[in-house]
Design an enzyme around this catalytic site. Sequence first.
Site, mmCIF file in Angstrom:
data_model
loop_
_atom_site.group_PDB
_atom_site.id
_atom_site.type_symbol
_atom_site.label_atom_id
_atom_site.label_comp_id
_atom_site.label_asym_id
_atom_site.label_seq_id
_atom_site.Cartn_x
_atom_site.Cartn_y
_atom_site.Cartn_z
ATOM 1 N N HIS A 1 41.869 46.839 42.126
ATOM 2 C CA HIS A 1 41.121 48.320 42.083
ATOM 3 C C HIS A 1 41.837 49.279 40.805
ATOM 4 C CE1 HIS A 1 38.150 47.432 44.795
ATOM 5 N NE2 HIS A 1 38.920 47.416 45.990
ATOM 6 N N ASP B 1 37.453 38.591 46.882
ATOM 7 C CA ASP B 1 37.619 39.812 47.579
ATOM 8 C C ASP B 1 36.100 40.386 48.064
ATOM 9 O OD1 ASP B 1 40.120 41.964 48.650
ATOM 10 O OD2 ASP B 1 38.062 43.044 48.082
ATOM 11 N N HIS C 1 35.173 43.466 47.932
ATOM 12 C CA HIS C 1 35.132 44.599 47.130
ATOM 13 C C HIS C 1 35.205 44.153 45.509
ATOM 14 C CE1 HIS C 1 37.116 46.062 50.805
ATOM 15 N NE2 HIS C 1 36.040 47.102 50.695
ATOM 16 N N ASP D 1 38.817 39.764 52.745
ATOM 17 C CA ASP D 1 38.216 40.976 53.586
ATOM 18 C C ASP D 1 36.506 40.609 53.813
ATOM 19 O OD1 ASP D 1 38.264 41.657 50.975
ATOM 20 O OD2 ASP D 1 38.839 43.385 51.087
HETATM 21 ZN ZN LIG Z 1 38.907 44.105 49.341
#
Ligand SMILES: [Zn+2]
Lengths: 346, 133
Positions: A125, A160, A162, A246
């Site tokens: 991120h 991931d 996200h 995740d």
């Molecule tokens: Zn994540």
Amino acid sequence: MTALVLNADYGAQAHEEAGHPERPARATAALQGVTDLHLGDDLVVVGPRAAQRAELARVHAAGYLDELGAFCYAGGGDLDPDTYATTDSWTIAVNAAGAGLAVVDALAERGDGVGFVVTRPPGHHALADRAMGFCLLNNVAVAAAHLVDRGERVVIVDWDVHHGNGTQSIFWDEPRVLYVSTHQWPLYPGSGRPVEVGGPHALGRTLNLPLPPGATGDVVRRALEAAAPTVEAFEPTWVLVSAGFDAHRADPLADLALSSGDFAALASLAGGFAPGPGRIALFLEGGYDLAALRASVAASLSTLLGEASAAEAPTSGGPGSEAVPAALAQFHQTVEVLATSEEEAT
Amino acid sequence: MTRSIAVGFDGSPDATRALRVALALARDTGATTWVLHARGLLGERGAPAVPPVVSETVTELGLDPARVHWRVEDGDPCSVLLRCVGPPVDAEILVVGRRGRGRHEGLLLGSTSLELVEHARVPVVVVPSPSNG
Ligand SMILES: [Zn+2]
């Protein structure tokens, strides 16, 4: 085959905040996942090193590096509602970014093996000039830029749960990096739609495959299979994986429904993108359920090493089977439209 | 004429002050107000309800509730506000509190208001904390 693993030696230094899910026990769980494989002599622990400023500056703004260092040395604090830094975080983050460089260099030197980097804090991120989403420095981007600097072509597979907005943004207009992401949608950070395909010099070098909440492993596997022609056409010389775990069904931060066995299948698909031995490294991103993290690390690494794994059964039957072809169609259409308008403009 | 005003709202005292400024501005200009809540990585999933202070302030200032929208978006506060310059919000003015929840003052790093002023392509109204004097 040999696994080259690195967990930067943080000594007594701490990157942790009371009650925060991005916590030191995650690194321990990931390393237990490696230990569970009983690799013996096949396990090589690469010596840690700090990333040099010039290596970080390939992807991060100089002013941001100065500010982040100063912020940490002044005692740290919250950088946004999700992201913290402590006095030690700068040193730890620089070592995490350096760990990726050390593993990639060790793989290149041996010409063999599979890399696994236990990076904390995670990185995908982190933007060129901003920390967010638990991330301070973009570890996988620092390693990819290092390889690109040597003339390599790097595919970054980000499974991931996200979207890796930081990585996408850093390589938005870089034709020598292909960024492929599967992620839950809608979910933090809100980016990662299929129409996001890369900048004018890198059209089609960003491939986003968003999946609905509840999607099972079969859909995520299909997404990576669907990405294969794009990856093959790109002819990567290296594969770096933003390996967050995740998307596991036990994870408290998201709603995909994968098992550890699904991560084994994803690892196998990502491994298939590598042009030869010693050309793939996994970077730990998210994964906040410790047992799921441990099992998923073991499953993905063992698959890449060609070892048997005692993972949970792969999952299937969840929603989203139509999401992959729809996203892929949107991707191709957007690339085509933008390429045509580029041509007309010149 | 201003048609759309966006205000960042994280429940902090500064955000509540910013909300009041944005709604007063909307009342004076006839603009639609979008109250934006950035749902972070640690944010509650599902759809957080409209905080009572939003409806209370709307009533207090005599605004038409139909012209005030509560919107939850995934992302960090800065990105969410920068994004709302595009559709469907199409914000022409961004309003934020000087400090968000538990944030540091005076540093560019970690300050949504300073980041916004740096990056936004529309005017940004930063509502100070009482301690700013
Ligand atoms: Zn994540």
